[in-house]
Design an enzyme around this catalytic site. Structure first.
Site: not given
Length: 706
Positions: A18-19, A21, A23, A37, A142
């Protein structure tokens, strides 16, 4: 990265990116999985960010485990972001399942909006998670359908504890993080962020789950922003029972939205009548509200939610099976859980197997049924749930946890000066369960087997029960005290040294074995505050001990933080010498802990200095008098007397100054040899010169947790 090990977890495969990092699925040596992560280097490229990230991750560990993927571990905040060193990372509980977005928008035959019952269960679970997150003073920032996992064991909210650190990173081009379609108006405008943004996002998420569409989505990012700021949410198709509460959460003004506590209360049908009453109840009843939210979800999961089909269990008179082994009685089952702990752990995390176990357990095992009848996170995880279950079903078994001996003799034996016995890195999670989830309380239910005890046979050990209760009090006080110290240290301009898991274990050992454990409150208050300068802070600290129902854990909590308290006290009074780093807590048995320093350097030579000054002054006076009365005949003698007097005065002054420097050097040297990791922080040496900062620090004193 695949094949590398971070924090004891070997990375097996990539789960997603994702934005923030990437996983990975990681696994410890004992087979326990974790979601690791690893943050992108361009985000985690500065020491300042890594420290902030560490602080946020540690704060997230305080979140009560209700419908969340718990933060288990994080990396070293002081590690430099150099190519040959490990990146910034955090390990959370591994949650296997589908995201809410994929459940609603997936390509399977079961895609589409959730039915009304399923939607209400999801609403209760996610609102309970928000109460849990907000009660630890964390804001998710988020909260989206992609950060909600639907599994065979419930609903889990993931990915909290990172957004704030990323948002404040100097490499971020924008000051806000999050997914636009679920951002609150104040988040878009860049004004002050509060838990109200999560409540707004919750309304948008539930509307999506109930309608199958993003209710603020526009044809472009600009149109989406305009709809969030000025438009109304499209709630067509949302079940009528939820329209009111979702609309309430989607108010443009954050002051008009409910808190997460009030939101959950409304969903449970017990909304408070006023904000004032709710604010009062939040402090008193948060844990009760969380328990009720979890219980409401659990009672409903057999009614058809995706991933939670009703399972017909075996006949109660028959056997119960765990991983191919069958047990005919509750005592056999308890022994089986102890001997096959990983399999039992997996059984309790499986909603279907817990239902089977509930049907199999006899009605008279009411307490055991209560233990099994809630989600594992209500106990802090399946491990603690299993420990409670074993102690309830067969308390005559030895107090074992996994393969560790947790009996009184193993934990609190004082032979050979031993303190807390489990001191290796792989035991850190054990102390986390003791500290945050009451593992000792569960294990204290086993019958006493100590030959030196006065406990009645076939009863729990009274000493163990007492220490388990004191440990709970100790860690509750430590969390409150450390929260206060975080703010005070930031204002005073010094870095605190966190208690390690081993130090926390030594504090528990101290509760049960220290010679002062049965002392009177006034004496304990003085002992716990040794080294604190006289003043308001010391008096407040002593009052905490004197007024405590049980003064011993209160005294131990203050003892553990005494050096940081001394720094705050000294700096609130004005500039001081830099205090030394905190010595390791181990009951004062190690060098330099809780003992005064003595020796040749430790004796102040004030008497000798004063004597030299007095003799020197007399010689100077005598020289002046001789010179005035017998100038010419005794001129040389007068000059010699005057010079000798001045020399003695200078020698006395130099002697006193050398002593002061030697004493300072010895203290620093001893601290360095004891702590071994003392940080040479320039900001730590700088006194408070700013009156506004000092006034803020003084205000902290009045918030001292009592």
């Amino acid at each position: 990265m695949i094949g590398d090990t971070l924090g004891g977890y070997r990375l097996e495969k990539k789960l997603g990116e994702g934005g923030y990092g990437t996983v990975y699925l990681g696994r410890r040596e004992d087979g326990e999985p974790g979601a690791v992560k690893v943050l992108h280097p361009h985000i985690a490229g500065t020491p300042e960010f890594r420290r902030r990230f560490q602080a946020e991750a540690m704060l997230s560990m305080d979140i009560p485990p209700y419908f969340i993927a718990r933060v288990l571990k994080t990396g070293d905040p002081e590690a430099r972001p150099e190519p040959d060193q490990e990146p910034a990372w955090v390990v959370t509980e591994y949650v296997e399942g589908r995201t809410l977005r994929k459940l609603v928008m997936g390509d399977g035959s079961d895609e589409g909006p959730l039915g009304e019952d399923d939607l209400h269960r999801t609403a209760v679970a996610t609102a309970t998670a928000l109460v849990s997150i907000h009660s630890a003073d964390v804001v998710h920032r988020d909260f989206t359908p992609s950060n909600i996992m639907v599994t065979g064991d419930g609903v889990r909210v993931i990915d909290f504890g990172i957004a704030r650190a990323v948002e404040e990173a100097p490499t971020m081009a924008s000051g806000s993080t999050g997914t636009l379609r679920y951002m609150a108006p104040e988040q878009i405008l860049g004004t002050e962020v509060s838990p109200a943004i999560d409540v707004f996002a919750w309304g948008a998420v539930i509307a999506f789950a109930g309608t199958g569409r993003d209710v603020f989505d526009g044809g472009s990012a600009w149109e989406t922003r305009q709809r969030i700021l000025y438009g109304e949410a499209d709630l067509r198709g949302l079940p009528e029972a939820l329209v009111g509460v979702v609309s309430w959460c989607l108010e443009k003004d954050p002051e008009l939205r409910p808190t997460s506590h009030r939101l959950l209360s409304r969903l449970l049908g017990k909304e408070t009548s006023s904000i004032e009453e709710e604010g009062e109840a939040t402090q008193r009843d948060s844990r009760t509200l969380l328990d009720e939210g979890a219980a409401a979800f659990w009672r409903s999961i057999t009614m058809g939610m995706s991933g939670f089909p009703t399972v017909a269990g075996p006949d109660r008179e028959g056997t119960f099976e765990i991983a191919g082994t069958f047990y005919g009685t509750v005592a056999e089952l308890a022994r089986g859980v102890q001997s096959r702990w990983p399999e039992a752990h997996g059984m309790l995390r499986d909603a279907h197997k817990r239902q089977e176990l509930l049907r199999w357990l006899p009605e008279e095992e009411g307490k055991a049924r209560e233990i099994v009848g809630v989600l594992p996170e209500a106990w802090g995880g399946a491990d603690v749930q299993a420990a409670n279950l074993v102690a309830e079903l067969s308390p005559d078994l030895p107090a074992l946890f996994r393969d560790l001996d947790m009996s009184w003799g193993a934990l609190f034996s004082t032979k050979d000066g031993r303190a807390w016995p489990y001191r290796e890195p792989e035991h850190e999670r054990l102390m986390d369960l003791v500290e945050r989830h009451g593992l000792l309380k569960a294990l204290s239910g086993h019958h006493c087997i100590g030959s030196d005890h006065s406990c009645r046979r076939e009863r729990p050990c009274s000493r163990y029960v007492h220490v388990a209760r004191q440990a709970s009090d100790l860690f509750e006080r430590l969390r409150a005290l450390e929260g206060w110290l975080r703010g005070a240290a930031a204002t005073a301009g010094f870095d605190r040294e966190r208690l390690s898991p081993v130090e926390k274990g030594d504090l528990v050992h101290m509760l049960g074995t220290h010679e002062r454990r049965n002392g009177e409150a006034p004496a304990l208050a003085v002992w716990a505050t040794q080294g604190l300068p006289e003043g308001e802070l010391r008096e407040r600290a002593r009052r905490v001990v004197r007024e405590a129902d049980d003064p011993w854990p209160a005294a131990v909590a203050l003892y553990a933080c005494r050096d940081d308290l001394r720094r705050v006290s000294e700096r609130s009074a004005g500039p001081r010498e830099r205090p030394g780093p905190r010595p390791v807590v181990d009951h004062g048995r190690r060098k330099g802990v809780g003992r005064g320093r003595r020796g040749p350097v430790g004796r102040e030579p004030r008497g000798l200095s004063r004597l030299l000054w007095a003799v020197g002054a007399l010689l100077v006076v005598a020289g002046v008098v001789l010179g005035a009365l017998y100038w010419g005949d005794l001129t040389l003698l007068a000059l010699m007397a005057t010079g000798a007097g001045v020399a003695l005065i200078v020698i006395g002054r130099v002697l006193l100054e050398d002593h002061r420097k030697a004493l300072t050097g010895e203290e620093r040297g001893e601290h360095g040899s004891e702590a071994g990791t003392a940080e040479e922080s320039p900001v730590d040496e700088a006194p408070l010169g700013d009156e506004e900062r000092r006034a803020e620090l003084l205000r902290h004193l009045f918030d001292f947790p009592e």
